[in-house]
Design an enzyme around this catalytic site. Structure first.
Site, short mmCIF file in Angstrom:
data_model
loop_
_atom_site.label_atom_id
_atom_site.label_comp_id
_atom_site.label_asym_id
_atom_site.label_seq_id
_atom_site.Cartn_x
_atom_site.Cartn_y
_atom_site.Cartn_z
N SER A 292 16.84 28.43 37.69
CA SER A 292 16.23 26.89 37.90
C SER A 292 15.41 26.80 38.96
CB SER A 292 17.58 26.07 37.87
OG SER A 292 18.46 26.28 39.08
N HIS B 52 18.23 26.34 31.08
CA HIS B 52 17.17 25.90 31.14
C HIS B 52 16.00 26.64 30.33
CE1 HIS B 52 17.27 23.56 35.13
NE2 HIS B 52 18.09 24.54 35.26
N LYS C 137 19.21 18.69 29.15
CA LYS C 137 17.71 18.95 29.63
C LYS C 137 16.79 18.83 28.35
CE LYS C 137 19.07 21.65 33.63
NZ LYS C 137 20.63 21.20 33.68
#
Lengths: 408, 84
Positions: free
Chosen positions: A186, A214, A245
């Site tokens: 990240s 991610h 996300k």
């Protein structure tokens, strides 16, 4: 008597130091969210380049409509855990959907991504087992290690050979070996060498967990993440991820083909002793996942947008992370400069993340941006030109066009 | 390789001296976090160098318990002896 909070004096002082540079970077206020890429923050209209909203689905009409319908028909919350209060039809439906998306036979949904790591890792690894984690692992992985009872060994970041050395040191000892790595990391946006790690896992006998927080919706032809992109899905025993996300809501999941997986539902405390996801969240996640499954252009767009920002910043001479992914981190010379630069960016309408030691690898000070499929090329080019103009005020970039190198 | 604690200590102090600004005085009694000015990530990185040097793995819970350089030396010696 000493204050209970005295032990946090160092962190408090550090934060006070950042506040003297302008805004409080730990507490920026958004007065309005206008779209996945625009907001009003601290009185300034800003372009959002630090929200991990990779697919830009937070305002997707289908997600919102599904969410509103679930809210009206099922209420605001489940008011308890699934083990105690029971499972709603859509909890199970989302689990079937995420399992099918990954082509795995089992899935478990958690209330946050943090809890997915906390629960899965701490429960899988028992007292006689060994957890081998990447040194740059997310806090949720480190916290899972603390919660569990297994012996924890760190291997050098993204170093499959170092992992192999550490596995070999355990030769002759009983207990399972469980390796934990992430898809995209990240802070710098670098990816794990999953092919090499999978080969080590096969050779030396270990289970492999990959956190695709991610990389879900970002990497791979179908958007399944780094495991798909690196073609190692068959070697990965557990994929963990988040709905917060790319899928624009909140919640976490774990999928696996291992038989017996379901026993975790009555063994995993961070699953058992917390309220389950509310219906409105489940509904929007299901709609977002359907969208990702149906529209491969979304993943392609966030990748090409990431490359556009990355290439633009490299061309402007900034020192950035080692790979062109939708996380683009710009290296700053020190925390104070990073803080001042970050404030100037907000003034000029660009919001991204300030990341400073000790939360960063190699004690780097970073301006960390994340790109969305919803960004237009014009927005990205504007961000590059604003960053470049402010860079000139600070004399950054000062030297060569280089990238932040990986630790040896 | 030797398992004598004083030899291990000398090696660890050498490694530490290389990690810190030149001229920094180091001794076994120094507290790793307070006296050496290493942040939590810095300590973890330093421990990894020691692991490589002695071909040992120091478990995470043990790292958390280490207060002084001498504690680190003892931990390394115990691991070399296979005590853990």
């Amino acid at each position: 008597m000493m204050s209970l909070f005295a032990k946090f004096d160092d962190v408090r002082m550090a934060l006070e130091g950042f506040k003297t540079l302008g805004r409080d970077p730990s507490n920026i206020r958004f007065e309005q969210i206008l779209s996945p890429t625009e907001a009003v923050a601290d009185g300034h209209s800003v372009l959002l380049f630090g929200t991990n909203n990779y697919l830009g689905l937070t305002f997707d009409p289908a997600c919102i409509e599904a969410s509103v319908a679930a809210l009206r028909s099922l209420g605001t919350g489940t008011t308890g855990s699934r083990v105690a209060n029971g499972t709603y039809a859509d909890h199970a439906a989302l689990e079937r959907q995420i399992a099918a998306f990954y082509g795995k036979s089992n899935a478990m949904v958690f209330t946050t991504g943090y809890q997915a790591n906390l629960g899965l890792i701490s429960t899988l690894a028992g007292r006689d087992d060994y957890l081998l984690i990447d040194a740059d692992s997310h806090a949720s992985i480190y916290d899972a290690c603390k919660l569990g009872t297994a012996e924890v060994i760190r291997f050098r970041h993204n170093d499959a050979e170092d992992l192999a050395r550490r596995l070999r040191r355990l030769d002759g000892r009983p207990g399972n070996r469980i390796v934990v790595t992430e898809g995209i990391y990240s802070m710098l946006g670098d990816t794990a060498p999953l092919r090499e790690i999978a080969a080590v896992k096969r050779e030396l006998g270990a289970f492999l967990i990959v956190d695709e927080a991610h990389s879900l919706g970002v990497l791979g032809e179908r958007g399944r993440g780094l495991c798909e992109a690196a073609d190692v899905e068959a070697d990965v025993d557990f994929v963990v991820g988040t709905f917060s996300k790319s899928l624009g809501a909140i919640g976490g999941f774990a999928v696996s083909d291992l038989p017996g997986f379901d026993v975790l539902r009555v063994a995993c405390r961070p699953y058992m002793f917390t309220a389950s996801l509310p219906p409105a969240v489940i509904a929007s996640v299901m709609a977002a996942l359907s969208r990702l499954d149906a529209d491969r252009s979304l993943s392609a767009r966030v990748r090409s947008n990431g490359r556009r920002l990355y290439d633009g910043l490299v061309k402007a001479g900034f020192e950035v992370g080692p790979e062109a992914n939708p996380i683009v981190a710009i290296k700053m010379p020190d925390p104070a400069t990073a803080g001042l630069f970050w404030n100037r960016l907000v003034d000029e309408g660009i919001y991204l993340n300030l990341a400073v030691p000790p939360t960063t690898p190699m004690s780097l000070s970073l301006l960390r941006s994340s790109v969305s499929a919803a960004h237009t090329e014009a927005q990205i080019d504007h961000a590059i030109s604003v960053i470049t103009a402010i860079g000139r005020e600070f004399g950054i970039p000062g030297g060569n066009k280089t990238r932040v190198s990986e630790p040896a | 390789m030797t398992n004598k604690v004083e030899d291990i200590e000398r090696e660890i102090l050498d490694l530490l001296a290389k990690q810190l600004p030149e001229g920094t005085q180091v001794s076994a009694e120094m507290r790793i976090a307070r006296d050496l000015g290493l942040d939590s990530v810095g300590i973890m990185d330093f421990v990894m160098d020691i692991e490589d040097r002695f071909d040992i793995s120091i478990p995470l819970d043990l790292i958390a318990e280490l207060e002084t350089v001498a504690d680190l030396c003892t931990a390394a010696r115990d691991l070399l002896k296979g005590a853990r």
